[in-house]
Design an enzyme around this catalytic site. Structure first.
Site, PDB file in Angstrom:
ATOM      1  N   GLU A   1      78.009  70.764  15.407  1.00 49.92           N
ATOM      2  CA  GLU A   1      77.045  70.419  16.456  1.00 49.92           C
ATOM      3  C   GLU A   1      76.663  68.943  16.480  1.00 49.92           C
ATOM      4  O   GLU A   1      76.529  68.354  17.545  1.00 49.92           O
ATOM      5  CB  GLU A   1      75.763  71.249  16.327  1.00 49.92           C
ATOM      6  CG  GLU A   1      74.790  70.798  17.406  1.00 49.92           C
ATOM      7  CD  GLU A   1      73.552  71.631  17.554  1.00 49.92           C
ATOM      8  OE1 GLU A   1      73.260  72.449  16.680  1.00 49.92           O
ATOM      9  OE2 GLU A   1      72.879  71.423  18.572  1.00 49.92           O
TER      10      GLU A   1
ATOM     11  N   ILE B   1      71.968  73.087  11.112  1.00 50.66           N
ATOM     12  CA  ILE B   1      70.674  73.779  11.137  1.00 50.66           C
ATOM     13  C   ILE B   1      70.570  74.458  12.500  1.00 50.66           C
ATOM     14  O   ILE B   1      70.490  73.781  13.533  1.00 50.66           O
ATOM     15  CB  ILE B   1      69.470  72.826  10.953  1.00 50.66           C
ATOM     16  CG1 ILE B   1      69.549  72.072   9.629  1.00 50.66           C
ATOM     17  CG2 ILE B   1      68.164  73.624  11.016  1.00 50.66           C
ATOM     18  CD1 ILE B   1      68.363  71.137   9.358  1.00 50.66           C
ATOM     19  N   ASP B   2      70.596  75.766  12.512  1.00 50.04           N
ATOM     20  CA  ASP B   2      70.362  76.498  13.757  1.00 50.04           C
ATOM     21  C   ASP B   2      68.906  76.950  13.726  1.00 50.04           C
ATOM     22  O   ASP B   2      68.514  77.740  12.860  1.00 50.04           O
ATOM     23  CB  ASP B   2      71.300  77.703  13.878  1.00 50.04           C
ATOM     24  CG  ASP B   2      71.124  78.387  15.224  1.00 50.04           C
ATOM     25  OD1 ASP B   2      71.210  77.685  16.244  1.00 50.04           O
ATOM     26  OD2 ASP B   2      70.863  79.609  15.246  1.00 50.04           O
TER      27      ASP B   2
ATOM     28  N   ASP C   1      76.534  77.877  17.746  1.00 54.69           N
ATOM     29  CA  ASP C   1      75.369  78.762  17.613  1.00 54.69           C
ATOM     30  C   ASP C   1      75.796  80.183  17.222  1.00 54.69           C
ATOM     31  O   ASP C   1      75.039  80.890  16.560  1.00 54.69           O
ATOM     32  CB  ASP C   1      74.606  78.872  18.949  1.00 54.69           C
ATOM     33  CG  ASP C   1      74.061  77.559  19.450  1.00 54.69           C
ATOM     34  OD1 ASP C   1      73.407  76.855  18.669  1.00 54.69           O
ATOM     35  OD2 ASP C   1      74.272  77.231  20.642  1.00 54.69           O
TER      36      ASP C   1
HETATM   37  C1  IPD Z   1      69.116  76.664  19.285  1.00 53.76           C
HETATM   38  C2  IPD Z   1      68.706  78.004  18.675  1.00 53.76           C
HETATM   39  C3  IPD Z   1      67.857  78.776  19.659  1.00 53.76           C
HETATM   40  C4  IPD Z   1      68.567  78.985  20.978  1.00 53.76           C
HETATM   41  C5  IPD Z   1      68.971  77.635  21.548  1.00 53.76           C
HETATM   42  C6  IPD Z   1      69.877  76.908  20.548  1.00 53.76           C
HETATM   43  P1  IPD Z   1      69.469  74.578  17.600  1.00 53.76           P
HETATM   44  O1  IPD Z   1      69.950  75.950  18.374  1.00 53.76           O
HETATM   45  O2  IPD Z   1      69.825  78.775  18.346  1.00 53.76           O
HETATM   46  O3  IPD Z   1      67.502  80.053  19.166  1.00 53.76           O
HETATM   47  O4  IPD Z   1      67.713  79.652  21.867  1.00 53.76           O
HETATM   48  O5  IPD Z   1      69.651  77.838  22.749  1.00 53.76           O
HETATM   49  O6  IPD Z   1      70.284  75.678  21.095  1.00 53.76           O
HETATM   50  O7  IPD Z   1      69.286  73.537  18.663  1.00 53.76           O
HETATM   51  O8  IPD Z   1      68.232  74.877  16.863  1.00 53.76           O
HETATM   52  O9  IPD Z   1      70.657  74.302  16.730  1.00 53.76           O
HETATM   53 CA    CA Z   2      72.123  75.958  17.269  1.00 55.48          CA
HETATM   54 CA    CA Z   3      71.682  72.885  15.336  1.00 57.56          CA
END
Ligand code: IPD
Ligand code: CA
Ligand code: CA
Length: 277
Positions: free
Chosen positions: A82, A100-101, A226
């Protein structure tokens, strides 16, 4: 995903790749937890695609760690990550990484964030790991070998579950213009299911379906990093996955549920107003 020109072969045993994914996700997640724990204050963050799409030095720290370990362990494998690491595969295997998700949760000190690592061989995800340091939970899967939580097999039951009591996780994109349509979808769901959860990490949402902690998960406009690991974990746990029309699941449109609920949820999703999309 970067183009693949196969010039060498390498071990593609799903269990071996799962072990690598687990190690990378655990080490990177712990690195983030340990280093961020050294600061008493909220981590510094910057904006990405919008003022609510955040990135911290820890996202980059985790990604750099995973990428350098892969260069050592699996030279020639491709990378799609990412925070920008990308390289073409010369082996047929590509690693898809979200360092980091749930960065917003991480910044705010909420525990639902994770590190997600998946191994994709010739376009098919065959191993993956999602590690949530603040929960002490490692979810992983290898194609054909099931899904695990902290080393124990997890799975969906087939017992009947009424749709109007189901707990459905969802999430929202950072793009405000698309969130209006997402709100309408939540309205439809609220009229049909038991309740809604917004955990803030798509990778963990998928693992929660795998573990039976929510009954389903619905989200649109995601990216490959994701969902790559989490989708395999959910599938290996016996969840049913598709897009909103019952076609193949993809990051831009995802319905993942206990199998008994899938047809009912597809009927609900079919009622959405396409003019708002
Ligand atoms: C997000 C998370 C979130 C989802 C967003 C993502 P990030 O990823 O997975 O739950 O609703 O669409 O972009 O930005 O924290 O890596
Ligand atoms: Ca994510
Ligand atoms: Ca992320």
């Amino acid at each position: 995903m970067p183009a693949t020109h196969r010039t060498e072969t390498r071990d593609t045993d799903p269990s071996a790749l799962r072990a690598i994914a687990e190690t990378l996700a655990r080490d990177a997640g712990q690195l983030v937890r340990d280093h961020s724990g050294a600061h008493d204050m909220r981590p510094e963050f910057a904006d990405k695609s919008s003022a609510t799409d955040l990135v911290t030095e820890f996202d980059r720290l985790a990604e750099d760690h995973i990428v350098s370990e892969l260069a050592r362990l699996r030279p020639g494998d491709g990378i799609l990550a990412e925070e920008g690491a990308t390289s073409a595969s010369t082996t047929g295997t590509t690693w898809v990484i979200d360092p980091i998700d749930g960065t917003t949760n991480f910044v705010y000190g909420l525990p639902t964030w994770s590190t997600s690592v998946a191994a994709v061989v010739d376009g098919i995800t065959i191993a993956g790991a999602v590690y949530a340091p603040a929960l002490g939970e490692m979810y992983s899967a290898a194609s054909g070998s099931g899904a695990q939580l902290n080393g124990h097999l997890i799975g969906q039951t087939t017992s009947p579950r009424p749709l109007d009591t189901a707990i459905v996780a969802t999430g929202f994109t950072y793009r405000r213009e698309l969130r209006v349509a997402q709100a309408a979808l939540v309205g439809l769901l609220l009229g049909a299911v038991g309740d809604i959860r917004r955990l803030g990490s798509a990778a963990l949402d998928l693992c929660m379906v795998a573990a039976g902690r929510v009954d389903a998960y619905v989200e649109e406009h995601l990216n490959p990093w994701d969902v790559a690991a989490g989708l395999l974990i959910a599938t290996e746990a016996g969840a049913q996955v598709s897009d909103f029309s019952g076609g193949p699941a993809n990051p831009s449109q995802l319905l993942v549920s206990a199998p008994q609920l899938h047809a009912g949820l597809l009927e609900v999703l079919a009622q959405r107003d396409l003019s708002t999309r």
